[in-house]
Design a protein around this motif. Structure first.
Motif, PDB file in Angstrom:
ATOM      1  N   GLN A   1      -7.135   3.418  -5.745  1.00  0.00           N
ATOM      2  CA  GLN A   1      -6.304   4.419  -5.070  1.00  0.00           C
ATOM      3  C   GLN A   1      -5.178   4.892  -5.996  1.00  0.00           C
ATOM      4  O   GLN A   1      -4.887   6.088  -6.072  1.00  0.00           O
ATOM      5  N   TYR A   2      -4.571   3.946  -6.698  1.00  0.00           N
ATOM      6  CA  TYR A   2      -3.460   4.311  -7.575  1.00  0.00           C
ATOM      7  C   TYR A   2      -3.949   5.138  -8.765  1.00  0.00           C
ATOM      8  O   TYR A   2      -3.346   6.166  -9.114  1.00  0.00           O
TER       9      TYR A   2
ATOM     10  N   TYR B   1       0.901   4.314  -2.685  1.00  0.00           N
ATOM     11  CA  TYR B   1       0.844   5.707  -2.224  1.00  0.00           C
ATOM     12  C   TYR B   1       2.000   6.535  -2.777  1.00  0.00           C
ATOM     13  O   TYR B   1       1.838   7.704  -3.122  1.00  0.00           O
TER      14      TYR B   1
ATOM     15  N   ILE C   1       0.700  -7.040  -4.881  1.00  0.00           N
ATOM     16  CA  ILE C   1      -0.736  -6.772  -4.951  1.00  0.00           C
ATOM     17  C   ILE C   1      -1.484  -7.982  -5.499  1.00  0.00           C
ATOM     18  O   ILE C   1      -2.547  -8.364  -4.995  1.00  0.00           O
TER      19      ILE C   1
ATOM     20  N   LEU D   1      -6.749  -1.174  -3.993  1.00  0.00           N
ATOM     21  CA  LEU D   1      -5.478  -0.516  -4.289  1.00  0.00           C
ATOM     22  C   LEU D   1      -5.442   0.065  -5.699  1.00  0.00           C
ATOM     23  O   LEU D   1      -4.850   1.121  -5.921  1.00  0.00           O
TER      24      LEU D   1
ATOM     25  N   VAL E   1      -2.809  -3.911   4.156  1.00  0.00           N
ATOM     26  CA  VAL E   1      -3.667  -4.048   2.981  1.00  0.00           C
ATOM     27  C   VAL E   1      -4.916  -4.804   3.434  1.00  0.00           C
ATOM     28  O   VAL E   1      -4.937  -6.031   3.457  1.00  0.00           O
TER      29      VAL E   1
ATOM     30  N   ARG F   1       0.827  -1.210   0.000  1.00  0.00           N
ATOM     31  CA  ARG F   1       0.000   0.000   0.000  1.00  0.00           C
ATOM     32  C   ARG F   1       0.859   1.257   0.000  1.00  0.00           C
ATOM     33  O   ARG F   1       0.479   2.289  -0.549  1.00  0.00           O
TER      34      ARG F   1
ATOM     35  N   ALA G   1      -7.268  -5.725  -0.813  1.00  0.00           N
ATOM     36  CA  ALA G   1      -6.329  -5.516  -1.918  1.00  0.00           C
ATOM     37  C   ALA G   1      -7.025  -5.011  -3.170  1.00  0.00           C
ATOM     38  O   ALA G   1      -6.417  -4.338  -3.994  1.00  0.00           O
TER      39      ALA G   1
ATOM     40  N   TYR H   1      -0.721   3.331   5.994  1.00  0.00           N
ATOM     41  CA  TYR H   1      -0.603   2.494   4.805  1.00  0.00           C
ATOM     42  C   TYR H   1       0.163   1.198   5.054  1.00  0.00           C
ATOM     43  O   TYR H   1       0.605   0.543   4.114  1.00  0.00           O
TER      44      TYR H   1
END
Length: 633
Positions: free
Chosen positions: A198-199, A152, A164, A195, A189, A148, A192, A186
């Motif tokens: 978020q990315y 970030y 991941i 993620l 996880v 994570r 998962a 962070y």
């Protein structure tokens, strides 16, 4: 034969927890029985976890009421294995023991232990230790960051994607050693499958794993972020892979929402930018072509399994595709993680295409996990109901039949290794609770025959709970699975680690018989809560000390987090100056405290947004400014 000769030797002598279960389980308690129970506890909880539990109780019982509770050489009993399951309990244990003592050991002690973790290659445990232990500049020695954090920090390289994918393959109930429960946002996880969103939100639609965002792309309002990548005249390999996966996930899903359908239309309009390889992969999965070279999809095999199992979530479709993958030369060693979900797919395929699946399994002999899958499918049974089916353990199997199958698969193995196999099967391939109970029945039968030990009926139920109560499964451990009446402070502290110190404190205290244990537990928990959850602290002195210690120790995963926590401190200081000036003034009367505050304020002068408002604080700390915006000091 003695229990030692059969392999039931343990790293440490039986302790209070062993004796507690000996009284519950053994019809005829004996030293031999205690040794076997100690081994069973170590096999289920892990060597380091059991050592922490038993030694904690031992140290508290021996404590005279003042001074150090846990000696500095206590950690010599831990064994670093490079297995995150075993090793990540060590940083938590050292942190708990430090808080029990009330004062840290010399900083060199923590640095030495960190060096041992790093030397052994135990990256997750080293990171966790650096984030929890009270010594300066530990983190600068550690290069590992959890998945994570990599998301970030926009460090989504091949290794980060692998991490991941592993988490997504494991699913919500897999063996999640990545649940570090560290001190930063962070570190863990939890889900998962979030993620990717978020990315994309932070950095764009740039890597294959972004394509696994699925229907969440519309739920998280990511259309604009995805559109920006699709509008580029030329796509990178990452964008091609992400587009292919997202297109398949939406195209094969039912009942799309209007935003999802709109996104699918955008993808379809841009498919012409894909190369021949990615177009062929799509056509293979849409049944437009019958076969494809396995090497073309090999790099995407984990993405595709996740796509069908977790994103589209259609087991019948995954079964169909898994059968097609077998036909074109799927290699099990290319699959990063094989757990309960894939075991069930293989089992269901066996019911329909037995010869094909068995032939495929025989060709995977280089993958040691296949032996475990063969045993798991043998133990499995499908029960069909009117509207659904259930995959569970076959309760009609006799222990002798299972042992014969184990010998056929693994050859002759020791009794202890059979029990370890059963524990692994229960955790990795079956449902906790119901299936674990049946597996514990096999374990009991073997011990009864091999060791002539007669267990009480409580053994199966208890041991199934213990198997489920190891720390990688901490998210799934319930109060009902805890042995609250054990009167074992070490076990209560272990449970508190599992539950992040957030609840059930009173339950533990109510089951302690000694006032000294209640005091040690309460003081330890309070100190840990202060360190991990400083936002919940009302006491100004404690709160400021925590912020300052955190900043001074300099154990941050990245500079942005250090700046973030420093800003939090500055906001606290300014608010306190306005609302409780007397308290801050009293705090700063301590010269050492005032110098630390002064040093932090000077070093981060640029973070003070409204500097005229902060002049009172500058005056208190004897910080001279030429103007509200220019620092002289």
């Amino acid at each position: 034969m003695t229990s030692d000769e059969l392999g039931f030797d343990t790293a440490h002598r039986p302790g209070a927890l062993t004796r507690y279960f000996a009284e519950r389980w053994l019809k005829e308690p004996s030293a031999k029985g205690e040794q076997i129970i100690a081994w069973l506890l170590e096999a289920a909880l892990g060597r380091n976890a059991l050592y922490f539990i038993e030694k904690t109780k031992e140290y508290v019982d021996e404590w005279g009421g003042s001074g150090e509770i846990v000696p500095v050489d206590a950690c010599d009993g831990f064994v670093i294995s490079r297995d995150p399951v075993e090793d990540t309990i060590i940083p938590h244990a050292v942190f708990v023991w430090t808080c029990m003592n009330g004062e840290p050991w010399p900083e060199k002690v923590y640095h030495n232990w960190l060096e041992e973790l790093l030397k052994a290659g135990s990256a997750e445990a080293a990171y966790l230790a650096a984030s929890l232990w009270p010594a300066h500049d530990l983190m600068e020695k550690v290069t590992y960051r959890p998945a994570r954090w990599l998301v970030y920090r926009d460090q989504l390289d091949a290794e980060a994607e692998r991490l991941i994918l592993m988490e997504m393959l494991k699913g919500e109930f897999g063996i999640r050693s990545s649940f570090l429960y560290g001190s930063f946002e962070y570190d863990n996880v939890l889900f998962a499958n979030t993620l990717q969103a978020q990315y994309i939100k932070r950095y764009g639609f740039t890597h294959p794993v972004c394509g696994l965002v699925g229907l969440a792309a519309s739920g998280f309002n990511l259309k604009k972020n995805i559109q920006e990548a699709l509008d580029a005249p030329n796509w990178s390999e990452g964008v091609k892979g992400a587009t292919m996966l997202l297109y398949l996930s939406l195209k094969l899903s039912n009942n799309l929402t209007d935003p999802a359908r709109e996104l699918l239309n955008i993808l379809e309009q841009n498919l012409f930018k894909l190369d021949e390889r990615h177009t062929n992969i799509i056509n293979f999965h849409m049944d437009k072509i019958e076969k494809i070279d396995y090497n073309l999809i090999k790099d995407y095999i984990n993405y595709l399994i996740i796509l069908y199992n977790k994103i589209i979530n259609k087991s019948d479709l995954l079964m169909k595709m898994f059968s097609k993958y077998m036909s074109i030369g799927l290699k099990s060693e290319d699959i990063l993680y094989i757990g309960r979900d894939l075991k069930n797919i293989i089992y269901n395929l066996m019911q329909k295409e037995k010869e094909k699946v068995e032939s495929w399994l025989e060709k995977q002999s280089n993958d040691l996990r296949i032996k475990d899958i063969l045993l798991a499918t043998y133990l499995t049974k499908r029960i069909d109901y009117k509207y659904f089916h259930d995959i569970t353990i076959n309760e009609e199997l006799k222990t002798e039949q299972v042992e014969k199958e184990i010998e056929d698969i693994y050859g002759k193995i020791k009794c202890v290794n059979k029990i370890k196999l059963f524990i692994c099967q229960a955790r990795k391939y079956f449902t906790p609770g119901r299936d674990s109970y049946k597996i514990c029945n096999f374990i009991e039968d073997i011990l009864k025959r091999e060791e002539k030990i007669n267990f009480d009926c409580l053994f199966r139920e208890d041991y199934a709970k213990i198997i489920n109560s190891w720390h990688p499964n901490r998210n799934g451990v319930s109060k009902e699975e805890m042995f609250l009446r054990s009167n074992h402070i070490g076990l209560y502290l272990y449970y508190s680690i599992l539950k992040e110190w957030k609840w059930m404190t009173l339950d533990f205290i109510y089951h302690m018989n000694k006032s000294v244990e209640i005091k040690v537990y309460s003081d330890t928990r309070n100190k840990i809560i202060e360190n991990l959850y400083r936002h919940t602290i009302d006491d100004i002195d404690i709160k400021l000390d925590l912020y300052l210690n955190k900043i001074e120790s300099n154990n941050f995963p990245c500079e942005e987090i250090k700046e973030e926590i420093t800003k939090e401190l500055i906001i606290e200081l300014v608010n306190m100056m306005e609302n409780n000036f007397g308290k801050i003034e009293e705090y700063c009367r301590d010269i050492s405290r005032r110098e630390i505050v002064r040093k932090v304020v000077i070093k981060n002068f640029n973070l003070f947004i409204d500097k005229p408002r902060n002049q009172l604080l500058f005056d208190l700390l004897n910080i001279r400014t030429k103007s509200p915006y220019v620092l002289i000091y």
